[in-house]
Write an enzyme that holds these catalytic residues in place. Structure first.
Site, short mmCIF file in Angstrom:
data_model
loop_
_atom_site.label_atom_id
_atom_site.label_comp_id
_atom_site.label_asym_id
_atom_site.label_seq_id
_atom_site.Cartn_x
_atom_site.Cartn_y
_atom_site.Cartn_z
N CYS A 2 0.87 -1.13 0.02
CA CYS A 2 -0.06 -0.05 -0.03
C CYS A 2 0.87 1.40 -0.03
CB CYS A 2 -0.80 0.07 1.19
SG CYS A 2 -1.74 -1.57 1.64
N ILE A 50 -4.24 -7.68 -0.59
CA ILE A 50 -3.40 -8.78 -0.79
C ILE A 50 -3.86 -9.97 0.34
CG2 ILE A 50 -1.06 -9.91 -0.85
CD1 ILE A 50 -1.47 -7.93 -2.98
N ILE A 51 -3.75 -9.38 1.74
CA ILE A 51 -4.20 -10.50 2.67
C ILE A 51 -5.27 -9.82 3.38
CG2 ILE A 51 -3.49 -11.18 5.06
CD1 ILE A 51 -0.48 -11.52 3.85
N GLY A 73 3.57 -2.74 3.43
CA GLY A 73 4.30 -3.96 3.54
C GLY A 73 3.67 -5.14 3.68
N ASP A 97 -2.32 -9.08 8.54
CA ASP A 97 -0.91 -8.96 9.21
C ASP A 97 -0.66 -7.50 10.02
OD1 ASP A 97 -0.83 -7.59 6.61
OD2 ASP A 97 1.42 -8.06 6.37
N SER A 355 10.74 -11.72 -7.29
CA SER A 355 11.77 -11.26 -8.10
C SER A 355 13.15 -11.77 -7.39
CB SER A 355 11.77 -10.02 -8.38
OG SER A 355 12.63 -9.43 -9.34
#
Length: 611
Positions: A2, A50-51, A73, A97, A355
């Site tokens: 974010c 994402i989570i 993060g 998280d 990556s």
């Protein structure tokens, strides 16, 4: 993944200012937004989900709403920490998280940073005592900028958001320009915007009653053990695969970037993703700058899909100003543009990619790390004599043999400032306006504090240590974060993991680098599951044909025009810039990196100061 912004002290139209700042970073979080505003602070947040897709919105509060969090993060060990905190009596309202940071701060205070495994930049505001606690991860994977302007303390994920604050004063930091010409990235703690600073990796701060206290909570610590290569290859494989598994945690699909080399290939194979992404370039030199075929062959070998794109010169050059805007500070690494395009390609299919950044710094992958091992008869001369010869040669025109003598007449602390050393001090001073040049110190002085921390280590370890502390954050991770987030894509880097670092720091020198190759333990580990030609391949990343393009009329004229612009005349001796360009075009020397470094700054400058 974010982005956040914030500022202290009440100003007129607090809410309007905050939302303008948030709009500047909408690319970091297009899924949702949130704000918290009171008489002491304004906090804004943009979310890329994402989570815990349904319940992870921010700003986030603890039970009694005395603490307010904004966080960018991922915390990969959040489930373990959550279980520990529940056992300690904490009550959670969601499965994100983010909430672990709030309860963890309640339980452990500042020590929470030492318990986190992940990439992060976050701020916790205590509404009771009006204090701010903020921290950045150990490698600096996620960005954090701050400034004091007027009566306000302003902070956030990107500098461009600060431009919307009425008390922000935009001014170029000329000291940053001088060093940038050597390093190719912003190498100082103070950014290209005067009085705007980067919170350094592995640092946290507390801010209360107008005073900031910064603490460094972690340092890389190389304590090599003894052992044979096979032993360290076994441990390397175990560490990398365990990290990859930890980095796969998500409630959305995860893909992987894929070049033709070992780092991204190892990650893609270990992660067992379904989709990989590759870019290459159109070039008169043919496939030299296009590794798509190699990547597709590897993807077929491990049974995954490879999605690719060939970037045209027109796309590269026309998109370049936008990319420099997203960078916040000029970055002259040509591969940043490739990373932008592969991020855009991946964002059409997934929200998260892995990556291979960090493998070279941790495992000893750069070819320049071999230099201290390649001793010649000349190196048997006493150093005092080599130093005198090098000093004399520094006044001669630069050529390959001359440069060798100059370098061999310097200590590692004098000659190695990282993986890029674009302009020497003499060269940069000759092209800069004299009033800027006279105030610039040697780049080796910028590096000195890190060399001092490892003064008793071997030369190669010193080089790695410097790269981990400077090059990694300033170049590698800057372009990784900014190009991926410009495309609303989360990029994860499993090599840059606390546990991987703890192991990598124990690998003895003979299992890192020798005169034949680099990353010995990593290559040996990869050979077990990767084709040998992949495991042993030299590092290329996504090579870019800048050298070729600068000799073509269209791009030569484009660069020449900006070299002769009013902006260039403010900071440079423009006749010398044009001479560089002409000498390159005429084939007198490959000056493409020098030209690109200056060109990048001027393009960036036009984005922020000529608007």
């Amino acid at each position: 993944m974010c982005g956040f912004v914030g500022f202290t002290n009440y100003i007129k139209d607090n809410g309007e200012t905050l939302h303008k700042m948030m709009d500047r970073i909408v690319h970091r979080g297009p899924d949702s937004s949130g704000a918290f505003i009171d008489e002491d602070i304004a906090l804004g947040f943009r979310r890329l989900s994402i989570i815990d897709l349904n319940d992870g919105d921010q700003p986030m509060f603890n039970e009694d709403k005395s603490l307010v969090l904004v966080f960018n993060g991922e915390i990969y060990n959040f489930k373990d920490l959550r279980a520990e905190l529940i056992n300690a009596g904490h009550i959670f309202s969601n499965n994100s998280d983010s909430e672990v940071l709030l309860h963890g701060f309640e339980e452990w205070g500042e020590d929470i940073v030492n318990r986190l495994r992940g990439m992060f930049a976050f701020v916790i505001f205590n509404r009771k005592d009006k204090s701010i606690f903020a921290a950045r991860d150990i490698f600096g994977i996620k960005p954090f900028y701050y400034t004091f302007m007027g009566e306000s303390f302003i902070f956030g994920s990107e500098i461009k958001a600060f431009l919307e604050h009425p008390e922000f004063k935009k001014e170029l930091n000329e000291d940053a320009l001088a060093h940038y010409l050597s390093f190719q990235y912003s190498a100082l703690e103070e950014t290209f915007f005067k009085n705007v600073f980067k919170l350094q990796p592995a640092h946290f701060f507390t801010f209360k009653d107008g005073e900031m206290k910064k603490v460094r909570y972690w340092k890389p610590d190389f304590n090599e053990t003894e052992g044979v290569l096979d032993y360290f290859a076994d441990l390397t494989d175990k560490a990398v695969r365990e990290s990859v598994e930890a980095h796969k945690i998500a409630d959305v699909e995860v893909g992987s970037f894929l070049s033709s080399g070992i780092d991204s290939s190892y990650i893609a194979e270990a992660a067992k993703v379904d989709k990989t992404f590759t870019v290459g370039f159109e070039s008169p030199d043919g496939d030299r700058y296009n590794e798509i075929g190699f990547a597709k062959d590897f993807a077929n070998t491990i049974g995954v899909e490879n999605i690719s794109k060939v970037i045209t010169p027109k796309e590269y050059w026309e998109t370049f100003p936008l990319i420099q805007y997203h960078m916040d500070e000029p970055l002259a690494d040509p591969a940043a543009i490739a990373l932008y395009f592969v991020s855009r390609l991946a964002s059409e299919k997934v929200k998260v990619v892995m990556s291979g950044e960090g493998a070279d710094e941790l495992f000893g992958g750069y070819r320049i790390y071999q230099e201290p091992l390649t001793l010649t008869l000349y190196d048997k001369l006493p150093f005092a004599i080599r130093k005198i010869i090098g000093k004399i040669c520094s006044y001669l025109p630069q050529k390959h043999g001359i440069n060798y003598l100059v370098r061999r007449g310097k200590t590692i602390e004098e000659r190695f400032i990282g993986n890029a050393n674009i302009f020497s001090v003499k060269e940069r001073n000759s092209i800069l306006k004299s009033e800027i040049a006279k105030n610039a110190v040697s780049p080796s002085l910028v590096c000195k504090r890190f060399y001092d921390e490892v003064k008793n280590k071997d030369t190669i370890t010193k080089m790695q240590y410097l790269d981990i502390n400077m090059w990694l954050m300033g170049d590698i991770l800057l372009k990784a974060d900014k190009t991926s987030m410009a495309n609303s894509l989360e990029l994860r880097v499993p090599f840059l993991d606390k546990k991987v670092m703890e192991f990598a720091s124990t690998i003895p020198l003979n299992c890192r680098v020798n005169t034949v190759t680099t990353k010995l333990a990593l290559r040996k580990a990869a050979e077990r599951t990767l084709p040998k030609r992949t495991a042993t391949k030299d590092k290329l990343g996504f090579p870019v044909p800048i050298r070729v393009w600068l000799k073509e009329d269209e791009y030569y004229e484009r660069v020449k025009n900006i070299f002769e612009s009013d902006a260039a005349k403010k900071y440079f001796e423009t006749d010398k810039l044009v001479a560089l360009l002409n000498n390159h075009r005429e084939g007198k020397a490959d000056l493409s990196r020098k030209i690109w470094t200056v060109y990048t700054f001027l393009v960036w400058y036009n984005q922020f100061f000529e608007v």
